[in-house]
Design an enzyme around this catalytic site. Structure first.
Site, PDB file in Angstrom:
ATOM      1  N   HIS A 222     -55.468 -73.623 -11.146  1.00 34.41           N
ATOM      2  CA  HIS A 222     -56.220 -74.306 -12.200  1.00 34.41           C
ATOM      3  C   HIS A 222     -55.521 -74.172 -13.554  1.00 34.41           C
ATOM      4  O   HIS A 222     -55.336 -75.165 -14.271  1.00 34.41           O
ATOM      5  CB  HIS A 222     -57.622 -73.708 -12.250  1.00 34.41           C
ATOM      6  CG  HIS A 222     -58.507 -74.260 -13.316  1.00 34.41           C
ATOM      7  ND1 HIS A 222     -59.560 -75.107 -13.064  1.00 34.41           N
ATOM      8  CD2 HIS A 222     -58.514 -74.079 -14.669  1.00 34.41           C
ATOM      9  CE1 HIS A 222     -60.173 -75.421 -14.195  1.00 34.41           C
ATOM     10  NE2 HIS A 222     -59.558 -74.804 -15.178  1.00 34.41           N
ATOM     11  N   GLU A 223     -55.154 -72.941 -13.907  1.00 37.50           N
ATOM     12  CA  GLU A 223     -54.535 -72.729 -15.210  1.00 37.50           C
ATOM     13  C   GLU A 223     -53.173 -73.398 -15.321  1.00 37.50           C
ATOM     14  O   GLU A 223     -52.812 -73.935 -16.373  1.00 37.50           O
ATOM     15  CB  GLU A 223     -54.414 -71.233 -15.499  1.00 37.50           C
ATOM     16  CG  GLU A 223     -55.730 -70.492 -15.584  1.00 37.50           C
ATOM     17  CD  GLU A 223     -56.709 -71.061 -16.587  1.00 37.50           C
ATOM     18  OE1 GLU A 223     -56.295 -71.809 -17.492  1.00 37.50           O
ATOM     19  OE2 GLU A 223     -57.914 -70.777 -16.454  1.00 37.50           O
ATOM     20  N   HIS A 226     -53.541 -76.925 -16.338  1.00 36.67           N
ATOM     21  CA  HIS A 226     -53.607 -77.136 -17.790  1.00 36.67           C
ATOM     22  C   HIS A 226     -52.209 -77.048 -18.406  1.00 36.67           C
ATOM     23  O   HIS A 226     -51.854 -77.854 -19.270  1.00 36.67           O
ATOM     24  CB  HIS A 226     -54.498 -76.070 -18.436  1.00 36.67           C
ATOM     25  CG  HIS A 226     -55.946 -76.203 -18.102  1.00 36.67           C
ATOM     26  ND1 HIS A 226     -56.641 -77.377 -18.254  1.00 36.67           N
ATOM     27  CD2 HIS A 226     -56.846 -75.301 -17.637  1.00 36.67           C
ATOM     28  CE1 HIS A 226     -57.906 -77.196 -17.901  1.00 36.67           C
ATOM     29  NE2 HIS A 226     -58.047 -75.946 -17.518  1.00 36.67           N
TER      30      HIS A 226
END
Length: 305
Positions: A222-223, A226
């Site tokens: 997920h990170e 980003h």
């Protein structure tokens, strides 16, 4: 929104080995409340349901998102390489920084290797792969215990340890504060703050560790999303441009757990609860869409190539 905004995952995991975990997108302590999006960092809370209850905003303002979008499209037009980037395979060098406090946080090499494998599996359809270049261990209780985004501890840690250029993924692990699972900087931030670029993870979120429901390695997935230029699937709610990806159905709220069905917007398509950029449990996440893959490729061409 400050120039050092970030996205993260914040989730309140309750009493998990005395750890307070943050879900995938939540700003860190000292960040001033609102989570910065496109131009800053993305935070993640530890519990999907609670990722929005940690005192931080969950999405980027429409104005800031539009500004980032215009900047990225301008850079792509100038480079005239968007189509080439979409077709090319990219190997990303990874520098892993393990922060410890004595024996606490001392991750084994096997956990790091498994994390790299999780990233390679998730990003294979996008044309990106990850290659571990080095792992270093730093015994520093100030950096390890309860570090949060935007603090002097974070700045000092990254200034001392970060390696490589715009194309290098630096991952830091520690016992995070503010109930965070992790946070990440956006690619559009690199030029102005290269030393702060990277991803910070709760050490117990790596594969096989102790963060219940968040220990399969997808906080990193997920990170890194980003870090590659993606917003949350719930960015913008049911209106506006949302996450700037056409094939991720709009959703009004972040997802908690792994619901059998969730449909919070009247537009076509149920909520993308299995998408890596939502706040579902790790076991529930398994996909990026074709549109997200294209966006990552374009962001790479604009800011990291």
């Amino acid at each position: 929104m400050s120039s050092s905004e970030r996205f993260g995952r914040a989730v309140k995991l309750g009493a998990v080995s005395a750890l307070s975990l943050v879900a995938l997108v939540v700003p860190a302590a000292g960040a001033g409340g609102a989570v910065a999006a496109p131009g800053g960092d993305c935070f993640t809370p530890a519990h999907a349901a609670d990722r929005s209850k940690d005192g931080h905003a969950d999405s980027v303002s429409p104005a800031e998102a539009a500004r980032i979008e215009a900047d990225m499209q301008s850079k792509l037009a100038g480079k005239r390489t968007a189509r080439v980037a979409q077709a090319a395979a990219v190997s990303i060098p990874v520098y892993f920084h393990v922060i410890t406090s004595g024996s606490a946080g001392n991750l084994p090499a096997t956990a790091i290797s498994k994390q790299i494998s999780v990233l390679n599996s998730a990003y294979a359809p996008s044309g990106f792969s990850f290659s571990l270049v080095s792992t270093d261990y730093t015994n520093n209780s100030t950096w390890y215990n309860g570090i949060t985004d935007g603090t002097s501890a974070e700045r000092n840690m990254k200034n001392a340890l970060r390696k490589g250029g715009a194309n290098a993924l630096n991952i830091y692990t520690a016992k995070l504060g503010d109930d965070l699972l992790g946070w990440a900087t956006f690619p559009s931030n690199y030029k102005s703050q290269p030393k702060l670029d990277g991803v910070v993870l709760l050490d117990e979120s790596l594969p096989g560790r102790s963060a219940t429901n968040y220990n399969e390695g997808d906080t990193a997935t997920h990170e890194v999303g980003h870090w590659m230029g993606l917003y949350h699937t719930f960015q913008g709610g049911c209106s506006g441009s949302g996450d700037y990806v056409s094939d991720t159905p709009a959703e009004a709220t972040a997802t908690s757990g792994c619901p059998a069905s969730k449909d919070t917007c009247s537009s076509t398509g149920v909520d993308p609860v299995h998408n890596f950029m939502d706040y579902s449990y790790d076991s529930c996440m398994y996909e990026f869409t074709a549109g997200q893959n294209t966006r990552m490729q374009n962001a790479w061409s604009a800011y990291r190539a």
